[in-house]
Design a protein around this motif. Structure first.
Motif, mmCIF file in Angstrom:
data_model
loop_
_atom_site.group_PDB
_atom_site.id
_atom_site.type_symbol
_atom_site.label_atom_id
_atom_site.label_comp_id
_atom_site.label_asym_id
_atom_site.label_seq_id
_atom_site.Cartn_x
_atom_site.Cartn_y
_atom_site.Cartn_z
ATOM 1 N N TRP A 131 0.776 -1.121 0.028
ATOM 2 C CA TRP A 131 0.199 0.016 -0.055
ATOM 3 C C TRP A 131 0.749 1.089 0.179
ATOM 4 N N VAL A 132 0.542 2.179 -0.807
ATOM 5 C CA VAL A 132 1.139 3.568 -0.718
ATOM 6 C C VAL A 132 0.227 4.504 -0.125
ATOM 7 N N ARG A 133 0.823 5.058 0.976
ATOM 8 C CA ARG A 133 0.026 6.144 1.863
ATOM 9 C C ARG A 133 0.357 7.648 1.409
ATOM 10 N N GLU A 134 -0.230 8.419 1.789
ATOM 11 C CA GLU A 134 -0.017 10.057 1.329
ATOM 12 C C GLU A 134 1.080 10.504 1.414
ATOM 13 N N PRO A 142 6.658 4.930 -15.727
ATOM 14 C CA PRO A 142 6.429 3.707 -16.510
ATOM 15 C C PRO A 142 7.417 3.577 -17.824
ATOM 16 N N THR A 143 7.913 4.826 -18.179
ATOM 17 C CA THR A 143 8.901 4.734 -19.388
ATOM 18 C C THR A 143 10.308 4.468 -19.063
ATOM 19 N N GLU A 144 10.632 4.306 -17.574
ATOM 20 C CA GLU A 144 11.929 3.953 -17.065
ATOM 21 C C GLU A 144 11.917 2.393 -17.329
ATOM 22 N N PRO A 145 13.216 1.889 -17.385
ATOM 23 C CA PRO A 145 13.167 0.477 -17.592
ATOM 24 C C PRO A 145 13.130 -0.317 -16.107
ATOM 25 N N SER A 146 12.851 -1.232 -15.884
ATOM 26 C CA SER A 146 12.767 -2.085 -14.740
ATOM 27 C C SER A 146 14.079 -2.277 -14.009
ATOM 28 N N PRO A 147 14.299 -2.075 -12.672
ATOM 29 C CA PRO A 147 13.155 -1.642 -11.979
ATOM 30 C C PRO A 147 13.502 -0.126 -11.587
ATOM 31 N N ARG A 148 13.744 0.767 -12.102
ATOM 32 C CA ARG A 148 13.962 2.042 -11.889
ATOM 33 C C ARG A 148 12.611 2.711 -12.166
ATOM 34 N N ASP A 149 11.729 2.102 -12.748
ATOM 35 C CA ASP A 149 10.451 2.500 -12.800
ATOM 36 C C ASP A 149 9.587 3.038 -11.807
ATOM 37 N N PHE A 150 9.857 2.295 -10.654
ATOM 38 C CA PHE A 150 8.782 2.333 -9.526
ATOM 39 C C PHE A 150 9.780 2.297 -8.195
ATOM 40 N N TYR A 151 9.408 3.065 -7.518
ATOM 41 C CA TYR A 151 10.346 3.442 -5.935
ATOM 42 C C TYR A 151 9.068 3.568 -4.954
ATOM 43 N N HIS A 152 9.057 2.856 -3.733
ATOM 44 C CA HIS A 152 8.147 3.266 -2.662
ATOM 45 C C HIS A 152 9.352 3.057 -1.437
ATOM 46 N N LYS A 153 9.308 4.144 -0.596
ATOM 47 C CA LYS A 153 9.823 3.856 0.563
ATOM 48 C C LYS A 153 8.807 4.595 1.754
ATOM 49 N N PRO A 154 8.292 3.532 2.412
ATOM 50 C CA PRO A 154 7.382 4.100 3.635
ATOM 51 C C PRO A 154 8.059 4.709 4.723
ATOM 52 N N GLN A 181 6.140 -6.173 -14.625
ATOM 53 C CA GLN A 181 5.578 -4.558 -14.880
ATOM 54 C C GLN A 181 4.905 -4.517 -13.363
ATOM 55 N N VAL A 182 4.794 -3.313 -12.806
ATOM 56 C CA VAL A 182 4.154 -3.006 -11.620
ATOM 57 C C VAL A 182 2.762 -2.436 -11.904
ATOM 58 N N ILE A 183 1.769 -3.341 -11.222
ATOM 59 C CA ILE A 183 0.571 -2.918 -11.311
ATOM 60 C C ILE A 183 0.206 -1.827 -10.254
#
Length: 302
Positions: A131-134, A142-154, A181-183
């Motif tokens: 889950w991503v929170r505010e 999405p145009t970046e290659p995996s795994p640089r396309d998505f980042y999450h640090k709670p 791909q990240v959904i």
């Protein structure tokens, strides 16, 4: 598929076969009888379990659920537990839940159950949901290659309340050493899936009961919707495809459980000719508290 397990189960059950009367469990003696009923039919469920699932643990989890299902028909409990066993999912509320709907125990796969089935594929290294929170640090390009396309640090130094409300659900898998791909699914998109595809939700809205899974546990359905979208990017096993189909059947039936594919009948407790095991299920007769008499098994043998 001709002569499938589903067809054979339907043929054995009979299209017009009546269901047993509703038989609630209301006191200690009958609660004990319900546990005896479950143990008596243990081989039905353990024979259906995949080899990697610990049978004793599965039965312990199932037994812990019996109190919550005390007002459900034995036939529906049998069918729901058999579904859990068929897919190797524990009825613990995380991998799968057994939800009572108007006296009917209903098998409900959860998002962790889908993750479990995806992970069993030999090409899948791992499956992740979050889950991503505010107030979390995150970015999706999405145009970046995996795994640089998505980042999450709670923010681990904050409580969930301090991190803010949930704004996104996401899921991805590692397949053959590469990340999929990240959904990503926001709340509005989840509501759109609910409004467009869930017949159970529409029925619960129209009849005013508001008792569908989307009503009672929106976040769980939101999470499951995100994980289900992974099926387009991960290798799909027959088992996973059957679970998805079962989930669709369940929603189409408006919370009435469909016939479970892959029904397994115990070697030691066979029903009569042409009799579906779930249809014959009934609680054993219970001795009166303090009588000193042992519970006697009643109803038809399975």
């Amino acid at each position: 598929m001709p002569d499938s397990l589903k067809d054979r189960v339907k043929a054995a059950a009979g299209a017009d076969e009546p269901q047993p009367d509703h038989q609630p469990v209301t006191d200690l003696a009958v609660n004990d009888s319900a546990r005896q009923w479950l143990l008596r039919r243990e081989t039905y469920f353990t024979d259906a379990l995949p080899r990697h699932v610990d049978r004793a643990h599965f039965m312990a989890v199932a037994q812990a659920r019996m109190e919550d299902l005390k007002n459900c028909t034995p036939a529906s409990i049998h069918t729901a537990l058999l579904a859990c066993a068929r897919f190797g999912l524990e009825p613990d509320g995380r991998q799968a839940a057994i939800v009572p709907y108007s006296g009917v125990a209903t098998f409900q796969p959860m998002y962790e159950g889908y993750i479990e089935l995806m992970y069993r594929h030999p090409r899948v290294d791992s499956v992740h949901f979050g889950w991503v929170r505010e107030n979390d640090a995150w970015d999706y390009t999405p145009t970046e290659p995996s795994p640089r396309d998505f980042y999450h640090k709670p923010r681990v130094d904050l409580t969930d309340e301090e991190r803010g409300k949930v704004i996104l659900a996401y899921a991805f898998a590692w397949i053959d050493g590469r990340r999929s791909q990240v959904i990503i699914l926001n709340r509005s998109q989840a509501e759109g899936i609910r409004n467009k595809f869930s017949k159970a939700y529409k029925k619960a809205e129209s009849n005013g009961k508001r008792d569908s899974a989307w009503h009672t546990d929106f976040d769980a359905m939101w999470a499951k919707s995100a994980v289900l979208r992974l099926r387009k990017v991960v290798p799909t096993s027959t088992e996973l495809a059957e679970l998805i189909q079962h989930d669709d059947d369940l929603d189409d039936a408006h919370t009435v459980p469909p016939v479970i594919r892959g029904t397994v009948i115990s070697r030691d407790d066979q029903p009569g000719d042409g009799e579906h095991p779930a249809a014959a299920a009934s609680w054993p007769a219970a001795a009166q508290p303090g009588s000193g008499a042992r519970d006697a098994e009643g109803g038809e043998e399975q």
